[in-house]
Each structure stands twice: as C-alpha cells, then as structure tokens.
Motif scaffolding. Sequence first.
Motif, PDB file in Angstrom:
ATOM      1  N   VAL A 190       0.865  -1.182   0.000  1.00 43.02           N
ATOM      2  CA  VAL A 190       0.000   0.000   0.000  1.00 43.02           C
ATOM      3  C   VAL A 190       0.902   1.233   0.000  1.00 43.02           C
ATOM      4  O   VAL A 190       1.625   1.472   0.968  1.00 43.02           O
ATOM      5  N   ASN A 191       0.898   1.967  -1.095  1.00 33.81           N
ATOM      6  CA  ASN A 191       1.704   3.183  -1.238  1.00 33.81           C
ATOM      7  C   ASN A 191       3.163   2.954  -0.838  1.00 33.81           C
ATOM      8  O   ASN A 191       3.767   3.787  -0.166  1.00 33.81           O
ATOM      9  N   GLY A 192       3.714   1.817  -1.238  1.00 37.67           N
ATOM     10  CA  GLY A 192       5.120   1.515  -0.972  1.00 37.67           C
ATOM     11  C   GLY A 192       5.375   0.826   0.352  1.00 37.67           C
ATOM     12  O   GLY A 192       6.485   0.349   0.593  1.00 37.67           O
ATOM     13  N   TYR A 193       4.400   0.759   1.230  1.00 39.89           N
ATOM     14  CA  TYR A 193       4.548   0.064   2.512  1.00 39.89           C
ATOM     15  C   TYR A 193       4.081  -1.386   2.387  1.00 39.89           C
ATOM     16  O   TYR A 193       3.119  -1.681   1.678  1.00 39.89           O
ATOM     17  N   VAL A 194       4.756  -2.270   3.115  1.00 44.12           N
ATOM     18  CA  VAL A 194       4.362  -3.672   3.182  1.00 44.12           C
ATOM     19  C   VAL A 194       3.358  -3.823   4.331  1.00 44.12           C
ATOM     20  O   VAL A 194       3.610  -3.360   5.439  1.00 44.12           O
ATOM     21  N   ILE A 195       2.236  -4.454   4.040  1.00 42.14           N
ATOM     22  CA  ILE A 195       1.226  -4.740   5.059  1.00 42.14           C
ATOM     23  C   ILE A 195       1.091  -6.254   5.117  1.00 42.14           C
ATOM     24  O   ILE A 195       0.663  -6.881   4.158  1.00 42.14           O
ATOM     25  N   GLU A 196       1.480  -6.832   6.230  1.00 41.23           N
ATOM     26  CA  GLU A 196       1.509  -8.277   6.386  1.00 41.23           C
ATOM     27  C   GLU A 196       0.398  -8.724   7.328  1.00 41.23           C
ATOM     28  O   GLU A 196       0.337  -8.303   8.478  1.00 41.23           O
ATOM     29  N   GLY A 197      -0.481  -9.569   6.818  1.00 41.12           N
ATOM     30  CA  GLY A 197      -1.524 -10.148   7.664  1.00 41.12           C
ATOM     31  C   GLY A 197      -2.735  -9.258   7.838  1.00 41.12           C
ATOM     32  O   GLY A 197      -2.985  -8.327   7.074  1.00 41.12           O
ATOM     33  N   HIS A 198      -3.489  -9.538   8.885  1.00 37.43           N
ATOM     34  CA  HIS A 198      -4.813  -8.948   9.101  1.00 37.43           C
ATOM     35  C   HIS A 198      -4.752  -7.597   9.828  1.00 37.43           C
ATOM     36  O   HIS A 198      -5.363  -7.402  10.870  1.00 37.43           O
ATOM     37  N   VAL A 199      -4.030  -6.659   9.245  1.00 40.30           N
ATOM     38  CA  VAL A 199      -3.882  -5.321   9.820  1.00 40.30           C
ATOM     39  C   VAL A 199      -5.181  -4.542   9.584  1.00 40.30           C
ATOM     40  O   VAL A 199      -5.660  -4.472   8.451  1.00 40.30           O
ATOM     41  N   PRO A 200      -5.772  -3.959  10.629  1.00 44.72           N
ATOM     42  CA  PRO A 200      -6.984  -3.159  10.442  1.00 44.72           C
ATOM     43  C   PRO A 200      -6.743  -1.951   9.537  1.00 44.72           C
ATOM     44  O   PRO A 200      -5.667  -1.339   9.560  1.00 44.72           O
ATOM     45  N   MET A 247      -2.440 -15.263  12.760  1.00 42.54           N
ATOM     46  CA  MET A 247      -3.819 -15.002  12.349  1.00 42.54           C
ATOM     47  C   MET A 247      -4.724 -14.936  13.573  1.00 42.54           C
ATOM     48  O   MET A 247      -5.539 -15.817  13.806  1.00 42.54           O
ATOM     49  N   PRO A 248      -4.623 -13.874  14.389  1.00 37.10           N
ATOM     50  CA  PRO A 248      -5.424 -13.803  15.617  1.00 37.10           C
ATOM     51  C   PRO A 248      -6.927 -13.735  15.329  1.00 37.10           C
ATOM     52  O   PRO A 248      -7.368 -13.035  14.416  1.00 37.10           O
ATOM     53  N   VAL A 249      -7.703 -14.439  16.129  1.00 37.76           N
ATOM     54  CA  VAL A 249      -9.158 -14.416  16.013  1.00 37.76           C
ATOM     55  C   VAL A 249      -9.664 -13.012  16.365  1.00 37.76           C
ATOM     56  O   VAL A 249      -9.208 -12.402  17.330  1.00 37.76           O
ATOM     57  N   GLY A 250     -10.575 -12.512  15.540  1.00 41.51           N
ATOM     58  CA  GLY A 250     -11.159 -11.203  15.785  1.00 41.51           C
ATOM     59  C   GLY A 250     -10.549 -10.089  14.966  1.00 41.51           C
ATOM     60  O   GLY A 250     -11.077  -8.983  14.942  1.00 41.51           O
ATOM     61  N   THR A 251      -9.448 -10.369  14.286  1.00 41.83           N
ATOM     62  CA  THR A 251      -8.876  -9.365  13.389  1.00 41.83           C
ATOM     63  C   THR A 251      -9.738  -9.325  12.118  1.00 41.83           C
ATOM     64  O   THR A 251     -10.501 -10.265  11.847  1.00 41.83           O
TER      65      THR A 251
END
Length: 192
Positions: A123-133, A155-159
């Motif tokens: 996203v706009n040059g940043y790495v976003i790994e996993g279930h980041v809100p 993969m935490p539950v609730g993310t």
Amino acid sequence: MSHKQLIYYCWQKCLLPILMPATVQIVVLTLGVLSILGSTAPMSHAQAVFSSSHIQEQQTPSKSTVLNATVYHSPDCNCCGGWIEHLKTQGFKITDFSTPDIETVKQKYNVPDNLSSCHTAIVNGYVIEGHVPADDIKRLLQEKPNVVGLSVPQMPVGTPGMEMGNRKDPFSVVSFDRKNSVAVFNKYPGEF
C-alpha cells in the motif's frame, strides 16, 4: 486592482474556502482563473498566480492519499478474502493476486519470518503483512514513518477477516524496518 484581479481575489479568498475542500478548491480555482484570464494569458502570469508553495498549503495529506492496495495471497486461503472486503469497505481499491508461491512474495518484500501471516499487501510503498486493520494502515499513510511496513503476525481471532462471533483475541499491530527493528504500532485488547 483590475477587474480580473478583483474577481480572482474574491473567488480565492471569500467564496472558495467556504464552498469546497482543499483538493477540489485547487482544481476549481485553476480552471476558474484560467478561464478568467483567457487563453491569451502568458504562461508566466499563470505560474506566478499558482506557486507550488501555495498549492501545498491547501492540500491535506489524509484527503489526498489514494488508498490502493495490491494483495498477494494463496489461492487456498479463505480469510484473505474477508480482509480484502474489510479494506474495500474502508475505501481501499484492491488489486488481488492469487499465487501458489506466497513465500517468494514475502522474501521479495523482506517480511521477517517471525512477522509473517497468510497474505502480503503493498500500500503506497509500505508492506502490510496479515490482518492489519484499515484504520492502522490509514494512520501509517498519514504519519509516513520510516518503516518497511506493518504486520499482525499469525492469524489472531477477531482481526479483520478472522472474525468468529464476538470472540477477539488480544493482538498487536507492529511496525518493522530494514534493520529488523520491531515496534508496537497499535494494541487491541481481547474480548470474549
């Protein structure tokens, strides 16, 4: 003050700030003044009216940031679709790549093994790994820290995308940089 200068001054200083947000103001102001000046106005005059510092003052980073995300995930993963839907509802435009070799993607973008999850996004040059809100991604884009990206390891539950009723495991969103330094970016308490 000439008639054209008076119209320009009233438009810029009085009416435009009341009527529109900053980004739209710039476009409308540019079109309005250029039409007032007419196509015969010398370019040097138009450049003097719209100095780059004046335009920069009126832009707001949070409104001008385009929310595009390129998401790489395994074709066998179902929760990634839930996270993608979460981003879409928050205004992100998604380019979705399903790949059987997600580990190569993680290596390409220098995702540390201990921070990996099921999908990797850019996203706009940043790495976003996993279930980041999405709100954390938006904050990252607004603050622009000197980091590679954000991660919600495992993969935490609730993310976002990992919802299971009302259950929410506590989790942290962490930032990471090129020197493998990790810092907590945001914390979420668990709820049962």
